[in-house]
Design an enzyme around this catalytic site. Sequence first.
Site, PDB file in Angstrom:
ATOM      1  N   GLY A 210       0.736  -1.135   0.161  1.00 18.29           N
ATOM      2  CA  GLY A 210       0.080   0.030  -0.040  1.00 18.29           C
ATOM      3  C   GLY A 210       0.858   1.144  -0.200  1.00 18.29           C
ATOM      4  O   GLY A 210       2.028   1.255  -0.329  1.00 18.29           O
ATOM      5  N   ASN A 211       0.274   2.379   0.423  1.00 18.21           N
ATOM      6  CA  ASN A 211       0.876   3.713   0.448  1.00 18.21           C
ATOM      7  C   ASN A 211       0.370   4.633   1.236  1.00 18.21           C
ATOM      8  O   ASN A 211      -0.773   4.219   1.896  1.00 18.21           O
ATOM      9  CB  ASN A 211       1.176   4.394  -0.996  1.00 18.21           C
ATOM     10  CG  ASN A 211      -0.427   4.880  -1.463  1.00 18.21           C
ATOM     11  OD1 ASN A 211      -1.101   5.448  -1.234  1.00 18.21           O
ATOM     12  ND2 ASN A 211      -0.714   4.002  -2.560  1.00 18.21           N
TER      13      ASN A 211
END
Length: 410
Positions: A210-211
């Site tokens: 993810g980020n």
Amino acid sequence: MDKPKVVLGVSGGIAAYKTCELLRRLTESGHDVRVVPTEASLNFVGEATWAALSGNPASTRVWESVHEVPHVRIGQGADLVVVAPATADMLAKAAHGLADDLLTNTLLTARCPVVFAPAMHTEMWEHPATQENVATLRRRGAVVIEPAVGRLTGKDTGKGRLPDPEEIFEVCRHVLRGRGRADGPDLAGRHVVISAGGTREPLDPVRFLGNRSSGKQGYALARTAVARGARVTLVAANAALADPAGVDVVRVGTALQLREAVLEAAADADAVVMAAAVADFRPASYAEGKIKKQDGQEPAPVALVRNPDVLAELSSARSVPGQVVVGFAAETDDVLANGRAKLLRKGCDLLVVNEVGEAKTFGSEENEAVILGSDGSELAVAHGPKEFLADAIWDQVTPRLAPPAVLRRA
Ligand code: CTP
């Protein structure tokens, strides 16, 4: 400086009790509010409540204080009129210009922006008569917030709930801020699509790549677009934020889901703003069961494959002629040079370049950016809340929009 004058119209729906909270937010944030309830609405909340909370008289009829000509003066002196809840009957009266009480007279005399926050049962909202009235009001420049979906009075559930008072307040604040705009809401009649948040690419049922995107910038874009009169579709990837009032929110998880949702919504959109942080890569394979560590063994490397570039795809194959496509770039070094190269590579009309680092942008309330145009234009947007940047982006989008007639409608 004089306090902005807000007329708060209340028509006869059970949601009138929630309007007390909207009134409180408006007065606490320095607005001079005059509540104008309809006679029917007093069945739900009485005059004394409105007068006490606003510090102003709250009358329904044109026959009180006649010497002050209230049926004309209240509307003339307002900086904003907001009607919450707006019933089907109120929308019909406003659309047809009826004036049989103080509120409807006020709506006819107001020269300021007008916001309606409808609340009613789904059947009434969806009825062609109501929809045509809403379309008429929007065409004339009023901001009509889409109702929320959820529990309605009695056992029913569906579209028709009054949006959260906090959300209506945010729309009012934005509309008031832009009240100098000459011709009313500049995105009226437009459909805009915004992607927000960050995609998650699953490795197994419990892990993902993810980020750190929070989604706040995309949500600010959605809120400001509603306040500027647009119909808004927000494709939200894993954002832990409340749905903004009047916005169609499509929730997605992965880059592939985001692509599908954005392309579908873009089919009749005047503008698409890709504020989401879309993962460039995803794991090549997905483990149906949780990946377990093996004693004494190093973990296997994770193979990645490329995700489609949604922004580049939108830019090269515009689903609507004249559609404006906006991208975002998060850069750590050579911010402008990298931004210009990315603008060319992606083929979008505008690119919003943010400088990012550990302490910057992600999850914060503020932003600092440069908006680059494919025409060579360059606009630095000073440090400020994400909503300032959102408005600056719409300021750049609106002059680039094709005339409405050119756009193919779904
Ligand atoms: N974007 C997209 N699809 C992707 C990756 C990014 O639509 N698969 C969009 C983002 O929503 C954003 C813009 O492209 O509007 C810029 O994304 P960014 O990741 O900064 O660009 P990249 O081309 O991936 O460049 P780099 O990773 O080399 O910085």
